[in-house]
Design a protein around this motif. Structure first.
Motif, mmCIF file in Angstrom:
data_model
loop_
_atom_site.group_PDB
_atom_site.id
_atom_site.type_symbol
_atom_site.label_atom_id
_atom_site.label_comp_id
_atom_site.label_asym_id
_atom_site.label_seq_id
_atom_site.Cartn_x
_atom_site.Cartn_y
_atom_site.Cartn_z
ATOM 1 N N THR A 173 60.779 16.499 -12.242
ATOM 2 C CA THR A 173 59.579 15.968 -11.584
ATOM 3 C C THR A 173 58.584 17.090 -11.295
ATOM 4 O O THR A 173 58.976 18.207 -10.967
ATOM 5 C CB THR A 173 59.936 15.295 -10.234
ATOM 6 O OG1 THR A 173 60.735 16.202 -9.466
ATOM 7 C CG2 THR A 173 60.699 14.004 -10.439
ATOM 8 N N PHE A 174 57.303 16.766 -11.442
ATOM 9 C CA PHE A 174 56.221 17.659 -11.003
ATOM 10 C C PHE A 174 55.141 16.757 -10.422
ATOM 11 O O PHE A 174 54.515 16.011 -11.166
ATOM 12 C CB PHE A 174 55.621 18.447 -12.181
ATOM 13 C CG PHE A 174 56.465 19.590 -12.670
ATOM 14 C CD1 PHE A 174 56.435 20.829 -12.044
ATOM 15 C CD2 PHE A 174 57.295 19.434 -13.775
ATOM 16 C CE1 PHE A 174 57.206 21.888 -12.506
ATOM 17 C CE2 PHE A 174 58.076 20.493 -14.244
ATOM 18 C CZ PHE A 174 58.024 21.724 -13.603
ATOM 19 N N ASN A 175 54.939 16.779 -9.088
ATOM 20 C CA ASN A 175 53.840 15.962 -8.566
ATOM 21 C C ASN A 175 52.508 16.635 -8.886
ATOM 22 O O ASN A 175 52.471 17.777 -9.356
ATOM 23 C CB ASN A 175 54.011 15.668 -7.061
ATOM 24 C CG ASN A 175 53.899 16.910 -6.202
ATOM 25 O OD1 ASN A 175 53.144 17.832 -6.511
ATOM 26 N ND2 ASN A 175 54.654 16.953 -5.119
ATOM 27 N N ASP A 176 51.396 15.934 -8.622
ATOM 28 C CA ASP A 176 50.082 16.424 -9.081
ATOM 29 C C ASP A 176 49.716 17.765 -8.455
ATOM 30 O O ASP A 176 49.124 18.627 -9.102
ATOM 31 C CB ASP A 176 48.989 15.383 -8.784
ATOM 32 C CG ASP A 176 49.173 14.138 -9.641
ATOM 33 O OD1 ASP A 176 49.859 14.245 -10.684
ATOM 34 O OD2 ASP A 176 48.662 13.065 -9.279
ATOM 35 N N LYS A 195 54.729 11.297 -18.614
ATOM 36 C CA LYS A 195 53.917 10.351 -17.838
ATOM 37 C C LYS A 195 54.766 9.727 -16.735
ATOM 38 O O LYS A 195 55.934 9.417 -16.935
ATOM 39 C CB LYS A 195 53.390 9.231 -18.745
ATOM 40 C CG LYS A 195 52.328 9.651 -19.722
ATOM 41 C CD LYS A 195 51.643 8.403 -20.305
ATOM 42 C CE LYS A 195 50.704 8.757 -21.444
ATOM 43 N NZ LYS A 195 51.429 8.876 -22.726
ATOM 44 N N LYS A 196 54.116 9.516 -15.583
ATOM 45 C CA LYS A 196 54.819 8.989 -14.406
ATOM 46 C C LYS A 196 55.558 7.682 -14.721
ATOM 47 O O LYS A 196 56.683 7.473 -14.312
ATOM 48 C CB LYS A 196 53.783 8.768 -13.300
ATOM 49 C CG LYS A 196 54.343 8.389 -11.960
ATOM 50 C CD LYS A 196 53.242 8.374 -10.908
ATOM 51 C CE LYS A 196 52.290 7.203 -11.113
ATOM 52 N NZ LYS A 196 51.208 7.180 -10.122
ATOM 53 N N GLU A 197 54.893 6.801 -15.504
ATOM 54 C CA GLU A 197 55.482 5.481 -15.806
ATOM 55 C C GLU A 197 56.749 5.610 -16.656
ATOM 56 O O GLU A 197 57.583 4.718 -16.691
ATOM 57 C CB GLU A 197 54.485 4.585 -16.552
ATOM 58 C CG GLU A 197 53.228 4.244 -15.780
ATOM 59 C CD GLU A 197 52.253 5.407 -15.677
ATOM 60 O OE1 GLU A 197 52.133 6.170 -16.648
ATOM 61 O OE2 GLU A 197 51.658 5.566 -14.603
ATOM 62 N N GLU A 357 58.428 0.924 -6.058
ATOM 63 C CA GLU A 357 58.227 0.038 -7.217
ATOM 64 C C GLU A 357 56.814 0.202 -7.784
ATOM 65 O O GLU A 357 56.619 0.299 -8.999
ATOM 66 C CB GLU A 357 58.460 -1.421 -6.807
ATOM 67 C CG GLU A 357 59.913 -1.754 -6.545
ATOM 68 C CD GLU A 357 60.109 -3.186 -6.044
ATOM 69 O OE1 GLU A 357 61.066 -3.835 -6.459
ATOM 70 O OE2 GLU A 357 59.285 -3.662 -5.223
ATOM 71 N N ARG A 358 55.832 0.258 -6.876
ATOM 72 C CA ARG A 358 54.431 0.400 -7.333
ATOM 73 C C ARG A 358 54.215 1.747 -8.018
ATOM 74 O O ARG A 358 53.561 1.827 -9.050
ATOM 75 C CB ARG A 358 53.468 0.260 -6.138
ATOM 76 C CG ARG A 358 53.139 -1.177 -5.789
ATOM 77 C CD ARG A 358 51.832 -1.284 -5.025
ATOM 78 N NE ARG A 358 51.847 -0.524 -3.780
ATOM 79 C CZ ARG A 358 52.305 -0.996 -2.624
ATOM 80 N NH1 ARG A 358 52.803 -2.216 -2.552
ATOM 81 N NH2 ARG A 358 52.263 -0.258 -1.537
ATOM 82 N N HIS A 359 54.791 2.795 -7.431
ATOM 83 C CA HIS A 359 54.592 4.151 -7.962
ATOM 84 C C HIS A 359 55.100 4.261 -9.403
ATOM 85 O O HIS A 359 54.441 4.832 -10.258
ATOM 86 C CB HIS A 359 55.329 5.165 -7.075
ATOM 87 C CG HIS A 359 55.187 6.585 -7.539
ATOM 88 N ND1 HIS A 359 54.086 7.352 -7.231
ATOM 89 C CD2 HIS A 359 55.997 7.377 -8.287
ATOM 90 C CE1 HIS A 359 54.231 8.559 -7.773
ATOM 91 N NE2 HIS A 359 55.376 8.596 -8.425
ATOM 92 N N PHE A 360 56.292 3.700 -9.652
ATOM 93 C CA PHE A 360 56.886 3.809 -10.994
ATOM 94 C C PHE A 360 56.568 2.602 -11.879
ATOM 95 O O PHE A 360 57.052 2.522 -13.008
ATOM 96 C CB PHE A 360 58.400 3.989 -10.889
ATOM 97 C CG PHE A 360 58.813 5.321 -10.320
ATOM 98 C CD1 PHE A 360 58.553 6.499 -11.006
ATOM 99 C CD2 PHE A 360 59.440 5.403 -9.087
ATOM 100 C CE1 PHE A 360 58.917 7.726 -10.486
ATOM 101 C CE2 PHE A 360 59.809 6.636 -8.548
ATOM 102 C CZ PHE A 360 59.539 7.801 -9.249
ATOM 103 N N ASN A 361 55.792 1.652 -11.303
ATOM 104 C CA ASN A 361 55.444 0.431 -12.046
ATOM 105 C C ASN A 361 56.710 -0.230 -12.590
ATOM 106 O O ASN A 361 56.817 -0.542 -13.770
ATOM 107 C CB ASN A 361 54.475 0.789 -13.185
ATOM 108 C CG ASN A 361 53.783 -0.435 -13.743
ATOM 109 O OD1 ASN A 361 53.759 -1.476 -13.083
ATOM 110 N ND2 ASN A 361 53.252 -0.349 -14.945
#
Length: 386
Positions: A173-176, A195-197, A357-361
């Motif tokens: 993981t690497f956040n923005d 990509k995050k998704e 759930e929203r973050h990872f779609n």
């Protein structure tokens, strides 16, 4: 080592690591995809076994990860004559560093604080360092992580290394914020980001379990996880605090359920012993804080339980998406199947899981009835574990 063919990250990054001119690399890849092999091979390929001084270094956030990476290095470097030095705090056999001989091993693996002590005491030379690896690099370079120590070590090596030192940054993981910082640190290197998704793990089936209260969560652990977990392999249960780890362990042990617990307040030798027993398969259920959320590799772990969902320390109403991904990534290693159960009992828990759930779609299905054996059995069958 029974490797048949490289994983995607190995196929992409190994030529970059091993081909001159040796460029820096930032590499992100899914949990369990074989990142350790990439940087261990990188280190082994670059050092000269005839020179008895450090030429490669791997910096890790925890002693457990340092131990694990050294074990991989010893296995892969078995016939090379290359030796390694483990730079972690050792309270059991404490001797001041100033009284110890200089490090003559070619590869150094350790935690940032201890490595800094060795270099400050001039017992660990960095002048011939050819390759510097940061494992779990996003945590090592995060403001609330080990950024100051990590940067100090990096700058010292870059200024003292006579040959120029290749820097490798690996993490799932690497956040923005960290990504922007890393891009400044590694200006001219290669960068591989996901990509995050695409980050949630295909092989790990995630579930929500709605429980009426905290006691019901413990009932789920006793009646369902111990019951089914034994059939499918080993289980890691994640809690948020050291106190929760202690309390859950005491409650389960008192009722005759065999499990162990590890958290940062334990003595180092006790931590090592508990981890070894779990790695050797002597214990089947391990309760832990986020101490083992990152990089801990045990292929028999098929179940992960989030007794508490991970939250950001400064904003407890916000889930820690990176830690969540690392936690569930303790199962499903290198393409194997796994399942993760999120135990929810409050509106806050449900709000946190919605944000995840929203973050990872990615919609996480619900186990229909927390008391039903059939519902858990169906979930594990759907995950391919039964």
């Amino acid at each position: 080592m029974r490797f048949q063919s490289p994983s995607k990250i190995q196929a992409i990054s190994l030529p970059m690591i091993l081909t001159p001119p040796y460029k820096d690399l930032v590499a992100q890849a899914h949990n369990g995809s074989g990142k350790t092999t990439c940087f261990v091979l990188g280190m082994l390929s670059r050092v000269d076994p005839n020179k008895k001084l450090p030429q490669a270094m791997c910096i890790c956030p925890t002693r457990e990860l340092a131990h694990q990476n050294q074990a991989v290095l010893l296995k892969m470097g078995k016939f090379t004559g290359i030796t390694s030095f483990l730079a972690i705090a050792d309270s059991a056999n404490y001797v001041p560093i100033s009284k110890l001989p200089p490090v003559t091993d070619q590869v150094v693996i350790g935690t940032p604080g201890t490595i800094k002590k060795w270099t400050s005491a001039r017992k660990l030379s960095t002048r011939e360092m050819k390759i510097l690896v940061f494992d779990e690099a996003d945590h090592m370079l995060a403001e609330d992580g080990f950024r100051d120590d990590s940067l100090r070590i990096m700058k010292e090596i870059q200024s003292s290394s006579t040959l120029g030192c290749q820097v490798l940054l690996f993490s799932a993981t690497f956040n923005d914020v960290v990504k922007a910082f890393v891009s400044r640190v590694v200006k001219d290197g290669n960068q591989i980001f996901v990509k995050k998704e695409e980050l949630t793990l295909d092989k790990v089936k995630q579930y929500k379990v709605n429980c009426p209260d905290e006691l019901a969560k413990i009932e789920v652990i006793k009646d369902k996880i111990f019951e089914f977990g034994q059939k499918v392999g080993q289980t890691i249960i994640f809690v948020q605090t050291r106190n929760s780890a202690r309390m859950l362990h005491q409650t389960l042990s008192k009722d005759g359920y065999e499990c162990t617990a590890v958290q940062g307040a334990l003595k180092q030798e006790d931590r090592d012993k508990i981890i070894k027993e779990f790695k050797d398969g002597i214990t089947k259920v391990l309760i832990t804080t986020d101490l083992l959320a990152r990089g801990f590799d045990q292929s028999q772990v098929n179940l992960v339980i989030n007794f508490d969902l991970p939250v950001k320390h400064d904003f407890p109403s916000e889930p820690d998406h990176e830690v969540y991904l690392h936690r569930i990534g303790r199962t499903g290693r290198f393409g194997r199947k796994g399942a993760a159960f999120n135990l929810l009992c409050s509106d806050r828990d449900r709000m946190l899981v919605q944000k995840i759930e929203r973050h990872f779609n990615h919609i996480i299905p619900e186990v229909e009835d927390w008391q039903s054996d059939e519902a858990f059995e169906k979930a594990l069958k759907d995950a391919g574990l039964l």
